[in-house]
Scaffold this motif. Structure first.
Motif, PDB file in Angstrom:
ATOM      1  N   ASN A  46      30.608  33.968 -67.382  1.00  0.00           N
ATOM      2  CA  ASN A  46      29.379  34.754 -67.599  1.00  0.00           C
ATOM      3  C   ASN A  46      29.224  35.202 -69.052  1.00  0.00           C
ATOM      4  O   ASN A  46      28.326  36.010 -69.352  1.00  0.00           O
ATOM      5  CB  ASN A  46      29.385  36.002 -66.705  1.00  0.00           C
ATOM      6  N   ALA A  47      30.056  34.685 -69.928  1.00  0.00           N
ATOM      7  CA  ALA A  47      30.079  35.158 -71.313  1.00  0.00           C
ATOM      8  C   ALA A  47      28.744  34.979 -72.027  1.00  0.00           C
ATOM      9  O   ALA A  47      28.302  35.856 -72.773  1.00  0.00           O
ATOM     10  CB  ALA A  47      31.188  34.453 -72.093  1.00  0.00           C
ATOM     11  N   LEU A  48      28.072  33.849 -71.788  1.00  0.00           N
ATOM     12  CA  LEU A  48      26.793  33.608 -72.451  1.00  0.00           C
ATOM     13  C   LEU A  48      25.685  34.489 -71.880  1.00  0.00           C
ATOM     14  O   LEU A  48      24.777  34.919 -72.602  1.00  0.00           O
ATOM     15  CB  LEU A  48      26.406  32.134 -72.358  1.00  0.00           C
ATOM     16  N   TRP A  49      25.765  34.767 -70.573  1.00  0.00           N
ATOM     17  CA  TRP A  49      24.808  35.691 -69.970  1.00  0.00           C
ATOM     18  C   TRP A  49      24.989  37.095 -70.553  1.00  0.00           C
ATOM     19  O   TRP A  49      24.022  37.796 -70.850  1.00  0.00           O
ATOM     20  CB  TRP A  49      24.975  35.740 -68.448  1.00  0.00           C
ATOM     21  N   LEU A  50      26.226  37.501 -70.718  1.00  0.00           N
ATOM     22  CA  LEU A  50      26.520  38.808 -71.306  1.00  0.00           C
ATOM     23  C   LEU A  50      25.986  38.887 -72.737  1.00  0.00           C
ATOM     24  O   LEU A  50      25.425  39.907 -73.141  1.00  0.00           O
ATOM     25  CB  LEU A  50      28.026  39.067 -71.302  1.00  0.00           C
ATOM     26  N   ALA A  51      26.161  37.807 -73.481  1.00  0.00           N
ATOM     27  CA  ALA A  51      25.658  37.764 -74.856  1.00  0.00           C
ATOM     28  C   ALA A  51      24.140  37.900 -74.872  1.00  0.00           C
ATOM     29  O   ALA A  51      23.574  38.637 -75.697  1.00  0.00           O
ATOM     30  CB  ALA A  51      26.076  36.455 -75.527  1.00  0.00           C
ATOM     31  N   THR A  52      23.476  37.210 -73.955  1.00  0.00           N
ATOM     32  CA  THR A  52      22.011  37.250 -73.885  1.00  0.00           C
ATOM     33  C   THR A  52      21.514  38.640 -73.510  1.00  0.00           C
ATOM     34  O   THR A  52      20.567  39.163 -74.115  1.00  0.00           O
ATOM     35  CB  THR A  52      21.498  36.221 -72.859  1.00  0.00           C
ATOM     36  N   PHE A 147      34.220  32.730 -75.670  1.00  0.00           N
ATOM     37  CA  PHE A 147      34.753  33.038 -74.342  1.00  0.00           C
ATOM     38  C   PHE A 147      34.308  32.012 -73.297  1.00  0.00           C
ATOM     39  O   PHE A 147      35.080  31.666 -72.396  1.00  0.00           O
ATOM     40  CB  PHE A 147      34.335  34.445 -73.912  1.00  0.00           C
ATOM     41  N   TYR A 148      33.090  31.537 -73.422  1.00  0.00           N
ATOM     42  CA  TYR A 148      32.576  30.574 -72.439  1.00  0.00           C
ATOM     43  C   TYR A 148      33.369  29.274 -72.471  1.00  0.00           C
ATOM     44  O   TYR A 148      33.697  28.699 -71.429  1.00  0.00           O
ATOM     45  CB  TYR A 148      31.102  30.297 -72.710  1.00  0.00           C
ATOM     46  N   GLY A 151      37.632  30.643 -72.716  1.00  0.00           N
ATOM     47  CA  GLY A 151      38.110  31.622 -71.742  1.00  0.00           C
ATOM     48  C   GLY A 151      38.860  32.783 -72.362  1.00  0.00           C
ATOM     49  O   GLY A 151      38.735  33.088 -73.558  1.00  0.00           O
ATOM     50  N   ALA A 152      39.677  33.423 -71.560  1.00  0.00           N
ATOM     51  CA  ALA A 152      40.417  34.608 -71.991  1.00  0.00           C
ATOM     52  C   ALA A 152      41.386  34.302 -73.137  1.00  0.00           C
ATOM     53  O   ALA A 152      41.817  35.214 -73.846  1.00  0.00           O
ATOM     54  CB  ALA A 152      41.182  35.200 -70.807  1.00  0.00           C
ATOM     55  N   ALA A 153      41.709  33.009 -73.321  1.00  0.00           N
ATOM     56  CA  ALA A 153      42.627  32.625 -74.403  1.00  0.00           C
ATOM     57  C   ALA A 153      42.053  32.960 -75.778  1.00  0.00           C
ATOM     58  O   ALA A 153      42.800  33.091 -76.754  1.00  0.00           O
ATOM     59  CB  ALA A 153      42.930  31.131 -74.315  1.00  0.00           C
TER      60      ALA A 153
END
Length: 200
Positions: A46-52, A147-148, A151-153
Motif C-alpha cells: 500500500n506504499a504508493l497509496w499512502l504516498a498519494t 517501499f512498494y 518492501g520493509a528491506a
C-alpha cells in the motif's frame, strides 16, 4: 514524542496518513514522513497509496497554512521584529521563494514553515501551490516507490540515507538556482548597457 504521535495516527491507517499530512502543511510540528515510513513498513503493498493520500492531503492543507500566515503571521512578526527587518525578509522571500519552497518541500524541514511564510510575506499563492506540488511529489513518491518495490528491506535506507541524499540534492539545487540568478542578472546588465549605448 515523535513515536507517540506516529503510534496514534498509525491506528487510523489511511485516514491517519491523510490527517497527519494535512496538519503537517498547517501547524503540526512533526512531519508526515515518519508516519508514511511506519505505515509503509507495515504494508509495503500500500506504499504508493499512502504516498498519494499524503500528497493530496498536503496540497489541501497548503492553502490553510498560507491563509494563517497571511492573516496572523504579519501581526505576530511586527510584534517581535523591526519593520525594516520584515520588509527586507519579505523582499528576499519574494525574489527567491520559488527555490525555497521547491527545495524545502522535499527536505526534512517541516513544510508548514514554507506555507506560513509564503502567506506572511505575500508570496504568490499559485506559485506556492505549483512548487509545493512538484517538491512534495518528489518526497512522498520516492518513499512510496522504494517501499512498494523493495518492501520493509528499504526501511533502513529511507530512515538513514534518504534524508542525506535529499539534502545533498537540495544543496545542488540551491547552487544551480544561484548560478542561474547570477547569469540572469548579468544578462540584464548587458542588455541595459547595450540599450543605453544605442540611445546615445
Amino acid at each position: 514524542m515523535v513515536e507517540s504521535v506516529v503510534e496514534f495516527f498509525e491506528k487510523f491507517g489511511f485516514i491517519g496518513m491523510f490527517l497527519h499530512s494535512f496538519l503537517d502543511a498547517i501547524i503540526f510540528p512533526i512531519p508526515a514522513f515518519f508516519l508514511q515510513v511506519s505505515l509503509s513498513i507495515l504494508d509495503p503493498s500500500n506504499a504508493l497509496w499512502l504516498a498519494t493520500i499524503g500528497y493530496i492531503a498536503c496540497l489541501l492543507g497548503t492553502p490553510i497554512g498560507y491563509l494563517i500566515g497571511k492573516v496572523l503571521g504579519e501581526s505576530v512578526l511586527y510584534k517581535l521584529l523591526k519593520k525594516k527587518w520584515i520588509d527586507a525578509a519579505s523582499e528576499k522571500f519574494n525574489k527567491n521563494g520559488e527555490a525555497a519552497i521547491l527545495i524545502g518541500a522535499f527536505t526534512p524541514i517541516p513544510f508548514k514553515v514554507f506555507t506560513i511564510l509564503s502567506g506572511c510575506f505575500h508570496f504568490s499563492f499559485w506559485k506556492l501551490i505549483g512548487y509545493a506540488a512538484i517538491g512534495r511529489a518528489v518526497k512522498f513518491y520516492i518513499v512510496g516507490t522504494l517501499f512498494y518495490f523493495y518492501g520493509a528491506a528499504s526501511a533502513s535506507f529511507v530512515k538513514e540515507e534518504l534524508s542525506i541524499i535529499l539534502a545533498a540534492v537540495a544543496v545542488l539545487l540551491i547552487i544551480g538556482y544561484l548560478f542561474k540568478k547570477k547569469r540572469q542578472s548579468k544578462h540584464v546588465k548587458v542588455r541595459y548597457q547595450e540599450s543605453k549605448e544605442e540611445s546615445l
